[in-house]
Design a protein around this motif. Structure first.
Motif, PDB file in Angstrom:
ATOM      1  N   TYR A 220       0.874  -1.210   0.069  1.00 32.02           N
ATOM      2  CA  TYR A 220      -0.012   0.130   0.017  1.00 32.02           C
ATOM      3  C   TYR A 220       0.896   1.429  -0.069  1.00 32.02           C
ATOM      4  CZ  TYR A 220      -3.673  -3.454   1.210  1.00 32.02           C
ATOM      5  OH  TYR A 220      -4.293  -4.505   1.095  1.00 32.02           O
ATOM      6  N   SER A 221       2.109   1.028  -0.588  1.00 33.98           N
ATOM      7  CA  SER A 221       2.920   2.186  -0.565  1.00 33.98           C
ATOM      8  C   SER A 221       3.934   2.334  -1.695  1.00 33.98           C
ATOM      9  CB  SER A 221       3.703   2.201   0.826  1.00 33.98           C
ATOM     10  OG  SER A 221       4.861   3.127   0.697  1.00 33.98           O
ATOM     11  N   THR A 222       4.525   3.269  -2.168  1.00 31.36           N
ATOM     12  CA  THR A 222       5.343   3.251  -3.463  1.00 31.36           C
ATOM     13  C   THR A 222       6.842   2.530  -2.971  1.00 31.36           C
ATOM     14  OG1 THR A 222       5.808   5.487  -2.969  1.00 31.36           O
ATOM     15  CG2 THR A 222       4.351   4.877  -4.668  1.00 31.36           C
ATOM     16  N   ASN A 223       7.009   2.763  -1.504  1.00 33.65           N
ATOM     17  CA  ASN A 223       8.178   2.237  -0.825  1.00 33.65           C
ATOM     18  C   ASN A 223       8.012   0.939  -0.377  1.00 33.65           C
ATOM     19  OD1 ASN A 223      10.613   1.574   0.515  1.00 33.65           O
ATOM     20  ND2 ASN A 223      10.069   2.898   2.302  1.00 33.65           N
ATOM     21  N   PHE A 224       8.496  -0.313  -1.088  1.00 33.25           N
ATOM     22  CA  PHE A 224       8.116  -1.653  -0.663  1.00 33.25           C
ATOM     23  C   PHE A 224       9.151  -2.232   0.218  1.00 33.25           C
ATOM     24  CE2 PHE A 224      10.942  -1.567  -4.567  1.00 33.25           C
ATOM     25  CZ  PHE A 224      11.922  -2.168  -4.118  1.00 33.25           C
ATOM     26  N   LYS A 225      10.412  -1.550   0.446  1.00 33.39           N
ATOM     27  CA  LYS A 225      11.257  -1.962   1.575  1.00 33.39           C
ATOM     28  C   LYS A 225      10.543  -2.019   3.057  1.00 33.39           C
ATOM     29  CE  LYS A 225      15.108  -0.220  -0.989  1.00 33.39           C
ATOM     30  NZ  LYS A 225      16.022   0.389  -1.561  1.00 33.39           N
ATOM     31  N   ARG A 226      11.117  -2.882   3.807  1.00 30.59           N
ATOM     32  CA  ARG A 226      10.747  -3.032   5.122  1.00 30.59           C
ATOM     33  C   ARG A 226      11.913  -3.656   5.865  1.00 30.59           C
ATOM     34  NH1 ARG A 226       5.968  -6.763   8.057  1.00 30.59           N
ATOM     35  NH2 ARG A 226       6.311  -6.092  10.100  1.00 30.59           N
ATOM     36  N   THR A 227      12.358  -2.779   6.792  1.00 27.11           N
ATOM     37  CA  THR A 227      13.368  -3.251   7.666  1.00 27.11           C
ATOM     38  C   THR A 227      13.147  -3.695   9.073  1.00 27.11           C
ATOM     39  OG1 THR A 227      14.965  -1.466   6.769  1.00 27.11           O
ATOM     40  CG2 THR A 227      15.500  -2.398   8.739  1.00 27.11           C
ATOM     41  N   VAL A 228      13.502  -4.909   9.469  1.00 28.35           N
ATOM     42  CA  VAL A 228      13.105  -5.552  10.764  1.00 28.35           C
ATOM     43  C   VAL A 228      14.078  -6.056  11.414  1.00 28.35           C
ATOM     44  CG1 VAL A 228      10.934  -6.189   9.603  1.00 28.35           C
ATOM     45  CG2 VAL A 228      12.714  -7.803   9.490  1.00 28.35           C
ATOM     46  N   SER A 229      14.072  -6.277  12.600  1.00 31.63           N
ATOM     47  CA  SER A 229      15.127  -6.877  13.724  1.00 31.63           C
ATOM     48  C   SER A 229      15.042  -8.097  13.274  1.00 31.63           C
ATOM     49  CB  SER A 229      14.741  -6.477  14.866  1.00 31.63           C
ATOM     50  OG  SER A 229      15.653  -7.289  15.804  1.00 31.63           O
ATOM     51  N   THR A 230      16.377  -8.778  13.462  1.00 27.99           N
ATOM     52  CA  THR A 230      16.669 -10.343  13.282  1.00 27.99           C
ATOM     53  C   THR A 230      16.823 -10.892  14.611  1.00 27.99           C
ATOM     54  OG1 THR A 230      19.082 -10.004  12.988  1.00 27.99           O
ATOM     55  CG2 THR A 230      17.589 -10.265  11.072  1.00 27.99           C
ATOM     56  N   ARG A 231      16.547 -10.024  15.675  1.00 33.43           N
ATOM     57  CA  ARG A 231      16.880 -10.765  17.142  1.00 33.43           C
ATOM     58  C   ARG A 231      15.926 -11.719  17.337  1.00 33.43           C
ATOM     59  NH1 ARG A 231      18.044  -5.169  17.343  1.00 33.43           N
ATOM     60  NH2 ARG A 231      20.168  -4.884  18.525  1.00 33.43           N
ATOM     61  N   SER A 232      14.601 -11.930  16.898  1.00 32.67           N
ATOM     62  CA  SER A 232      13.787 -13.000  17.299  1.00 32.67           C
ATOM     63  C   SER A 232      13.271 -13.864  15.990  1.00 32.67           C
ATOM     64  CB  SER A 232      12.639 -12.540  18.150  1.00 32.67           C
ATOM     65  OG  SER A 232      11.921 -11.539  17.071  1.00 32.67           O
ATOM     66  N   LEU A 233      13.790 -13.532  14.793  1.00 36.82           N
ATOM     67  CA  LEU A 233      13.327 -14.036  13.803  1.00 36.82           C
ATOM     68  C   LEU A 233      13.859 -15.613  13.565  1.00 36.82           C
ATOM     69  CD1 LEU A 233      13.181 -11.392  10.959  1.00 36.82           C
ATOM     70  CD2 LEU A 233      11.398 -12.309  12.012  1.00 36.82           C
ATOM     71  N   LYS A 234      13.166 -16.476  13.209  1.00 34.53           N
ATOM     72  CA  LYS A 234      13.548 -18.074  13.223  1.00 34.53           C
ATOM     73  C   LYS A 234      13.588 -18.161  11.518  1.00 34.53           C
ATOM     74  CE  LYS A 234      11.821 -19.319  17.713  1.00 34.53           C
ATOM     75  NZ  LYS A 234      11.103 -20.274  18.377  1.00 34.53           N
TER      76      LYS A 234
END
Length: 244
Positions: A220-234
Motif C-alpha cells: 500500500y505504498s510506493t516504498n516496498f522495502k521493510r526493515t526488521v530486527s533479526t533478534r527473534s526471527l527464526k
C-alpha cells in the motif's frame, strides 16, 4: 472566459488520465495499492502477491490462492523479473507470481501446511523444509544460480541468526547476491506471526536488522522495502541467489 478555461482544464485532465499509465488501483477501502512491479534505483522488481492480476488465482491445488499462500512464488518471481528472466525457459515472458506459481504447483514445490512436499530426491533440491522446493536443474535452466549451501536453516522452527551468519549474509548482499529467506515467525501486519518467504536486500549485523522485499507487506505504498530486527526471527532457510 472562465468557462473556456474550465473546459480546457477538464480536457487536459482527461487526456492525462488516458495517456499516463497508472501504477495504482484502489481496493474497497479506497487505499491506493500497488498492482505490479515497482523499480527502485537498482532496478529491483517488486511483486505484491495481492495484485489483482493473479492474487485470486489458485495455488497448489489444495484450495489456496496466490494471495493467501503465494509468498514463495512471488518472492522467486521478484528475483527472476529483476534479471529479466522467465519461469518457463524459452517462453520469452518475464516471470510473474502467476507463472512461477504455475510451475511450483505443477512440480509439487508448494509450501503446504508447513511440510516439505514434492521433492523425491532431497539432494537434488535447493532450499529446505519448506522453502518453496525447487530442483537445482530448474534453477539453472531459468538462468539463476545459488550458493553451495544455505546460510541458515534446518527446518522448523528455524534458527535465529548468529553474528557470524549475519556477517556472512552481509558479504553476500554486498557482493550482488539476493537472499531468499523462509521465516517461521514473520511479524504479520494483522498481528501475530506467520510462516513467510521474502527477498533479503540488505543486512546490517551491527544493528541486527535486515531490509527485505516482502510480497505481502508495504503493498500500500510506493516504498516496498521493510526493515526488521533479526533478534527473534527464526530462519527456516536463507539461500543466496543471483543470475548466472
Amino acid at each position: 472566459m472562465n468557462k473556456r478555461l474550465a473546459l480546457i482544464l477538464i480536457i487536459t485532465l482527461s487526456l492525462i488520465s488516458v495517456f499516463t499509465p497508472s501504477l495504482f488501483a484502489k481496493n474497497n477501502s479506497s487505499v491506493r495499492v500497488i498492482v505490479g512491479e515497482v523499480d527502485n534505483d537498482n532496478d529491483f522488481k517488486f511483486y505484491c502477491q495481492y495484485d489483482t492480476r493473479w492474487g485470486n488465482n489458485p495455488y497448489d491445488g489444495r484450495g489456496r490462492t496466490i494471495r493467501s499462500s503465494g509468498c514463495g512464488p512471488a518472492s522467486m518471481a521478484m528475483l527472476l523479473a529483476t534479471y529479466r528472466l522467465s519461469a518457463v525457459p524459452g517462453s520469452g515472458k518475464i516471470a510473474t507470481p502467476e507463472t512461477v506459481a504455475n510451475v511450483f504447483t505443477q512440480k509439487g514445490w508448494s509450501w503446504t501446511s508447513g511440510n516439505q512436499t514434492g521433492c523425491a530426491n532431497p539432494d537434488g533440491c535447493y532450499g529446505t523444509k519448506p522453502l518453496s522446493i525447487v530442483d537445482k536443474n530448474w534453477l539453472s535452466s531459468v538462468g539463476l544460480k545459488r550458493a553451495q549451501s544455505d546460510i541458515a536453516g534446518d527446518g522448523f522452527p528455524g534458527e535465529i541468526l548468529s553474528t557470524s551468519k549475519m556477517r556472512l549474509a552481509e558479504n553476500y548482499t554486498n557482493s550482488g547476491w539476493y537472499l531468499l529467506a523462509a521465516i517461521s515467525n514473520w511479524p504479520s501486519s494483522s498481528g501475530g506471526t506467520i510462516g513467510h518467504e521474502v527477498v533479503v536486500l540488505n543486512v546490517n549485523p551491527s544493528q541486527q536488522t535486515i531490509t527485505v522485499a516482502s510480497p505481502s507487506d508495504n503493498c500500500y505504498s510506493t516504498n516496498f522495502k521493510r526493515t526488521v530486527s533479526t533478534r527473534s526471527l527464526k530462519f527456516i532457510s536463507l539461500v543466496p541467489i543471483k543470475n548466472k
